[in-house]
Design an enzyme around this catalytic site. Structure first.
Site, PDB file in Angstrom:
ATOM      1  N   HIS A  99      54.022  41.334  39.668  1.00 21.86           N
ATOM      2  CA  HIS A  99      52.987  41.736  40.522  1.00 21.86           C
ATOM      3  C   HIS A  99      53.280  43.193  41.502  1.00 21.86           C
ATOM      4  O   HIS A  99      54.281  43.100  42.111  1.00 21.86           O
ATOM      5  CB  HIS A  99      52.358  40.653  41.461  1.00 21.86           C
ATOM      6  CG  HIS A  99      51.195  41.047  42.210  1.00 21.86           C
ATOM      7  ND1 HIS A  99      50.050  41.139  41.604  1.00 21.86           N
ATOM      8  CD2 HIS A  99      51.015  41.324  43.459  1.00 21.86           C
ATOM      9  CE1 HIS A  99      49.240  41.104  42.383  1.00 21.86           C
ATOM     10  NE2 HIS A  99      49.720  41.385  43.551  1.00 21.86           N
ATOM     11  N   ASN A 156      55.484  36.582  35.523  1.00 22.07           N
ATOM     12  CA  ASN A 156      54.640  37.679  35.799  1.00 22.07           C
ATOM     13  C   ASN A 156      55.191  38.528  36.655  1.00 22.07           C
ATOM     14  O   ASN A 156      56.198  38.353  37.410  1.00 22.07           O
ATOM     15  CB  ASN A 156      53.226  37.102  36.346  1.00 22.07           C
ATOM     16  CG  ASN A 156      52.315  38.278  36.672  1.00 22.07           C
ATOM     17  OD1 ASN A 156      52.130  39.125  35.887  1.00 22.07           O
ATOM     18  ND2 ASN A 156      51.514  38.393  37.405  1.00 22.07           N
TER      19      ASN A 156
HETATM   20  C1  GRF Z   1      52.158  46.947  36.600  1.00 19.06           C
HETATM   21  O1  GRF Z   1      52.273  47.941  37.582  1.00 19.06           O
HETATM   22  C2  GRF Z   1      52.319  45.525  36.865  1.00 19.06           C
HETATM   23  O2  GRF Z   1      52.779  45.365  38.135  1.00 19.06           O
HETATM   24  C3  GRF Z   1      50.904  44.962  36.521  1.00 19.06           C
HETATM   25  O3  GRF Z   1      50.469  45.871  35.810  1.00 19.06           O
HETATM   26  C4  GRF Z   1      50.875  46.753  35.577  1.00 19.06           C
HETATM   27  C5  GRF Z   1      51.312  47.087  34.116  1.00 19.06           C
HETATM   28  O4  GRF Z   1      51.604  48.539  33.871  1.00 19.06           O
HETATM   29  N1  GRF Z   1      50.760  43.512  36.521  1.00 19.06           N
HETATM   30  P1  GRF Z   1      52.129  48.849  32.556  1.00 19.06           P
HETATM   31  O5  GRF Z   1      50.985  48.650  31.404  1.00 19.06           O
HETATM   32  O6  GRF Z   1      53.583  48.310  32.426  1.00 19.06           O
HETATM   33  O7  GRF Z   1      52.411  50.385  32.642  1.00 19.06           O
END
Ligand code: GRF
Length: 199
Positions: free
Chosen positions: A111, A109
């Site tokens: 974050h 994941n």
């Molecule tokens: C990202 O900022 C990630 O850290 C979080 O969700 C967001 C997803 O953004 N887990 P995207 O859909 O990839 O633009």
């Protein structure tokens, strides 16, 4: 020619999908990278990531809560596509134990903060960045980690920091963090794929 092994990836995403797009661009159309993105798993029928998948010709799987948490967690679909690695990129549901057991150390994941700070249930997107600003942190960043049964908790694989200035807002911080994510997430996925393929 020696047999070249390939890692099959499922990306779980339910948002705009900008990270999914970067990962697709970095590895999916480049055979030398030894990875194939077989599936985009999503829980929102109107998520932007579904268009990104469609444009890239990648199959999508729209999932619903009951079967994910109290059914077979869609394991048959993942097995059918021979998925080796699961990459979460903006997927907000907790990963059920069944899936974690089926993919030990094979779910990662990203974050948008420096874990262990600013993680946990409800800590996503704008909420994370606002909390960082409110706490007057001088730095924030990104964390890429293995997924375990707790939110934002598994072993950390990679972190990168950025400065937070007094005039930063949750929005300006979000842009900086997104840029960091786009730069590093595809690279980290590539490294994990290489490790997996050389096993
Ligand atoms: C990202 O900022 C990630 O850290 C979080 O969700 C967001 C997803 O953004 N887990 P995207 O859909 O990839 O633009």
């Amino acid at each position: 020619m020696p047999h070249q092994s390939v890692t099959n990836i499922a990306i779980f995403a339910s948002g705009a999908g900008s990270n999914a797009k970067k990962i697709i661009e970095a590895i999916h159309f480049n055979k030398e990278k030894g990875a194939s993105i077989k599936l985009i798993v999503c829980n929102k029928p109107d998520a932007g990531v579904l268009n990104i998948a469609k444009n890239a010709g990648i199959d999508t799987l729209l999932i619903e809560k009951e079967r994910f948490f109290r059914g077979d967690a869609y394991l048959p679909e993942l097995k059918e596509k021979e998925i080796d690695l699961i990459v979460l990129a903006g997927f907000l549901w907790k990963i059920p134990t069944q899936l974690i057991r089926a993919y030990p150390d094979k779910i990662i994941n990203i974050h948008p903060a420096l874990l262990p700070k600013y993680g946990g249930k409800g800590m996503y997107g704008h909420f994370v960045h606002q909390a960082v600003i409110d706490a007057k942190e001088k730095q924030s960043g990104i964390t890429i980690h293995y997924v375990d049964e707790l939110y934002d908790h598994g072993k950390i694989i990679f972190q990168e920091t950025c400065n937070v200035y007094e005039n930063d807002t949750a929005d300006t911080l979000a842009s900086k963090i997104h840029a960091l994510e786009h730069l590093h997430y595809p690279k980290v996925v590539e490294e994990l794929v290489q490790m997996q393929n050389h096993r």
